[in-house]
Scaffold this motif. Sequence first.
Motif, mmCIF file in Angstrom:
data_model
loop_
_atom_site.group_PDB
_atom_site.id
_atom_site.type_symbol
_atom_site.label_atom_id
_atom_site.label_comp_id
_atom_site.label_asym_id
_atom_site.label_seq_id
_atom_site.Cartn_x
_atom_site.Cartn_y
_atom_site.Cartn_z
ATOM 1 N N SER A 33 -18.821 43.830 9.993
ATOM 2 C CA SER A 33 -17.732 44.735 10.298
ATOM 3 C C SER A 33 -17.138 45.534 9.155
ATOM 4 C CB SER A 33 -16.719 43.830 10.292
ATOM 5 O OG SER A 33 -15.800 43.256 9.852
ATOM 6 N N VAL A 34 -17.826 45.016 7.807
ATOM 7 C CA VAL A 34 -17.653 45.344 6.391
ATOM 8 C C VAL A 34 -16.129 46.271 6.085
ATOM 9 C CG1 VAL A 34 -18.662 46.753 4.347
ATOM 10 C CG2 VAL A 34 -20.092 46.039 6.575
ATOM 11 N N LEU A 35 -15.056 44.778 6.895
ATOM 12 C CA LEU A 35 -14.101 45.319 6.367
ATOM 13 C C LEU A 35 -13.183 45.099 5.157
ATOM 14 C CD1 LEU A 35 -11.917 44.424 9.682
ATOM 15 C CD2 LEU A 35 -12.623 46.395 9.184
ATOM 16 N N GLU A 36 -13.543 44.407 4.242
ATOM 17 C CA GLU A 36 -13.803 43.798 3.022
ATOM 18 C C GLU A 36 -12.450 42.828 2.617
ATOM 19 O OE1 GLU A 36 -13.790 47.676 0.595
ATOM 20 O OE2 GLU A 36 -15.614 47.458 0.349
ATOM 21 N N SER A 37 -11.760 43.025 1.922
ATOM 22 C CA SER A 37 -10.634 42.642 1.705
ATOM 23 C C SER A 37 -9.113 43.202 3.121
ATOM 24 C CB SER A 37 -9.692 42.490 0.351
ATOM 25 O OG SER A 37 -9.124 43.448 0.200
ATOM 26 N N MET A 38 -9.709 43.260 3.729
ATOM 27 C CA MET A 38 -8.609 44.053 4.902
ATOM 28 C C MET A 38 -9.291 43.301 5.937
ATOM 29 S SD MET A 38 -8.838 47.982 4.958
ATOM 30 C CE MET A 38 -10.815 48.092 4.860
ATOM 31 N N LYS A 39 -7.234 42.899 6.623
ATOM 32 C CA LYS A 39 -7.015 42.104 7.694
ATOM 33 C C LYS A 39 -7.347 42.731 8.994
ATOM 34 C CE LYS A 39 -5.612 37.932 4.734
ATOM 35 N NZ LYS A 39 -4.379 36.875 4.404
ATOM 36 N N LEU A 40 -7.426 41.486 10.371
ATOM 37 C CA LEU A 40 -7.112 42.473 11.212
ATOM 38 C C LEU A 40 -6.036 42.914 11.855
ATOM 39 C CD1 LEU A 40 -9.276 40.320 13.869
ATOM 40 C CD2 LEU A 40 -10.101 42.892 12.632
ATOM 41 N N GLU A 41 -4.741 42.300 11.543
ATOM 42 C CA GLU A 41 -3.296 42.089 11.657
ATOM 43 C C GLU A 41 -2.943 43.727 10.722
ATOM 44 O OE1 GLU A 41 -5.007 39.787 10.074
ATOM 45 O OE2 GLU A 41 -4.550 37.922 11.666
ATOM 46 N N GLU A 42 -3.558 44.029 9.885
ATOM 47 C CA GLU A 42 -3.155 45.701 9.908
ATOM 48 C C GLU A 42 -3.764 46.601 10.441
ATOM 49 O OE1 GLU A 42 -4.980 45.897 5.161
ATOM 50 O OE2 GLU A 42 -4.848 43.234 4.916
ATOM 51 N N PHE A 43 -3.904 46.704 11.181
ATOM 52 C CA PHE A 43 -4.888 47.552 11.851
ATOM 53 C C PHE A 43 -3.924 47.749 13.303
ATOM 54 C CE2 PHE A 43 -8.145 45.567 9.528
ATOM 55 C CZ PHE A 43 -9.049 47.634 8.584
ATOM 56 N N ASP A 44 -4.052 49.170 13.841
ATOM 57 C CA ASP A 44 -3.348 49.497 14.764
ATOM 58 C C ASP A 44 -4.732 49.145 16.201
ATOM 59 O OD1 ASP A 44 -0.870 50.720 14.906
ATOM 60 O OD2 ASP A 44 -1.686 52.567 13.873
ATOM 61 N N PHE A 45 -5.571 49.750 16.113
ATOM 62 C CA PHE A 45 -7.442 49.196 16.435
ATOM 63 C C PHE A 45 -8.355 49.321 15.726
ATOM 64 C CE2 PHE A 45 -7.413 54.382 16.327
ATOM 65 C CZ PHE A 45 -8.142 54.442 16.280
ATOM 66 N N LEU A 46 -9.335 48.996 16.149
ATOM 67 C CA LEU A 46 -10.757 48.446 15.763
ATOM 68 C C LEU A 46 -11.680 48.821 16.927
ATOM 69 C CD1 LEU A 46 -10.821 45.511 13.148
ATOM 70 C CD2 LEU A 46 -10.579 48.312 12.094
ATOM 71 N N ILE A 47 -12.984 49.647 16.230
ATOM 72 C CA ILE A 47 -13.521 49.962 17.477
ATOM 73 C C ILE A 47 -14.705 50.043 17.402
ATOM 74 C CG2 ILE A 47 -14.597 51.380 19.448
ATOM 75 C CD1 ILE A 47 -11.870 52.794 19.123
ATOM 76 N N TRP A 48 -15.858 48.885 18.277
ATOM 77 C CA TRP A 48 -17.441 49.065 18.011
ATOM 78 C C TRP A 48 -18.332 50.012 18.713
ATOM 79 C CZ3 TRP A 48 -20.717 47.728 14.403
ATOM 80 C CH2 TRP A 48 -20.116 46.706 13.266
ATOM 81 N N MET A 49 -18.394 51.488 18.503
ATOM 82 C CA MET A 49 -19.365 52.315 19.217
ATOM 83 C C MET A 49 -20.426 52.169 19.556
ATOM 84 S SD MET A 49 -17.293 55.503 18.695
ATOM 85 C CE MET A 49 -17.460 56.358 20.324
ATOM 86 N N PHE A 50 -21.782 52.068 20.649
ATOM 87 C CA PHE A 50 -23.191 52.670 20.740
ATOM 88 C C PHE A 50 -23.443 53.596 21.240
ATOM 89 C CE2 PHE A 50 -26.530 51.816 23.868
ATOM 90 C CZ PHE A 50 -27.629 51.748 22.450
ATOM 91 N N ASN A 51 -23.751 54.674 20.606
ATOM 92 C CA ASN A 51 -24.390 56.004 20.883
ATOM 93 C C ASN A 51 -23.400 56.324 21.863
ATOM 94 O OD1 ASN A 51 -27.584 55.712 19.979
ATOM 95 N ND2 ASN A 51 -27.754 54.382 22.300
ATOM 96 N N GLY A 52 -22.662 56.567 21.191
ATOM 97 C CA GLY A 52 -21.118 56.958 21.306
ATOM 98 C C GLY A 52 -20.134 56.789 22.924
ATOM 99 N N TRP A 53 -21.163 55.646 23.337
ATOM 100 C CA TRP A 53 -19.783 54.367 24.334
ATOM 101 C C TRP A 53 -18.873 53.714 23.529
ATOM 102 C CZ3 TRP A 53 -19.847 56.271 29.479
ATOM 103 C CH2 TRP A 53 -20.724 57.863 29.849
ATOM 104 N N ILE A 54 -18.268 53.465 23.776
ATOM 105 C CA ILE A 54 -16.777 52.250 23.399
ATOM 106 C C ILE A 54 -17.041 50.916 23.754
ATOM 107 C CG2 ILE A 54 -15.282 51.142 23.470
ATOM 108 C CD1 ILE A 54 -13.388 53.710 23.527
ATOM 109 N N ILE A 55 -18.061 49.994 23.612
ATOM 110 C CA ILE A 55 -18.749 48.531 23.814
ATOM 111 C C ILE A 55 -17.531 47.629 23.240
ATOM 112 C CG2 ILE A 55 -21.180 49.188 24.092
ATOM 113 C CD1 ILE A 55 -21.571 47.363 21.272
#
Length: 366
Positions: A33-55
């Motif tokens: 994910s390469v978020l470095e020092s950031m934590k999941l709690e700091e985000f509104d959302f995170l998404i993985w996409m494959f060829n334009g589709w949310i997976i």
Amino acid sequence: MLILTSLLLISGLCVAVGLTVNDNVGETVELPSVLESMKLEEFDFLIWMFNGWIIAEMSSGQLKVNLHAQFKGRLQLSPDFSLTVRELRLEDSGEYRRVGRKKGGSQIPTYKIQLHVYGVCVAVDLTVNGSMGGTVELPSALGSLNVEDCLLLRWIFNGSNIAERVRGKNAAYNHPQFQGRLQLSPDFSLTVRELRLEDSGEYQRVGMKKDGLQIPTYTIQLQVYEPITSVWIQPEYTWDPENHTCAVHLVCNSSGGLRPSYTWRMRDQTESSSRLHFFLSPGEGNVTITCTAVHAASQMSRSHTVKCIPTVGFSLCLLKMAVFSVGLVIMVSAVITVHLRERFYRQREPVQGAETEGTAPPGGRL
């Protein structure tokens, strides 16, 4: 598994081309994910996409996977939002992007991964490189055979039939990915137009002769790359008053292509690097230098003209000379001033004495 890493910052865009991963069918791969020092709690959302589709996604602290039928039961998210893909298939080849937005409303840089999945059961006879939006022709490689000698000829992409010729008649399957983009030539070579990243994968030409014997399968691995869209040169000049030359530093950059190589050309000399350093004298005049960015499917060049122009500046030696000169002028001026004052007072003393002797006292006579 071979992993190649590069970083490309595209001016004005929040996109990072980060990683190319090559692996085989049936294996497991983890996409960081390469978020470095950031934590999941700091985000509104995170998404993985494959060829334009949310997976896969993380929203309101909840992790969700298997949002695409192709990956059902094969995805897993780690605590840092890295994505694991199990039981790899040829059709898993393509572009994966991790995007996100922090709770303050600011987007984080997109991290892009290009995954290439290779088959392990059939040897690849040919590798073809293509550029997004371009056209490639995949040869049928029938050798001495004529299409009339074959009862059946068929093109297969990652396990799905996409075109065939049966009893002398060509037919293209209505595969949604290739709709309107395929063309068969008289020798059954296959042309793919308007290439997309998801067209990367394994293409097989299979067939059977009229006597019922199968002909050897011909396998082509197609890799589709983003084309290089721009090239620019960053110049930096430094005048050297000691040697009366300019030190020239040039950096070549490009956008759009993944892991390009760079070649410089100056006069009749070439050098392979993204950076170029040399010295130039004012008498050499204008010198044109060309940088060419190249990858497997495209290339682009940019030229830049350099000229050595002397610039005015203080070296330490010149500064010492200037300070010494100013000090010397001040000392000489001081000496001259003192001398003039002494001479002036000496000239005034006799005149004042004469006036004293010839003056009568109050109420008296001379």
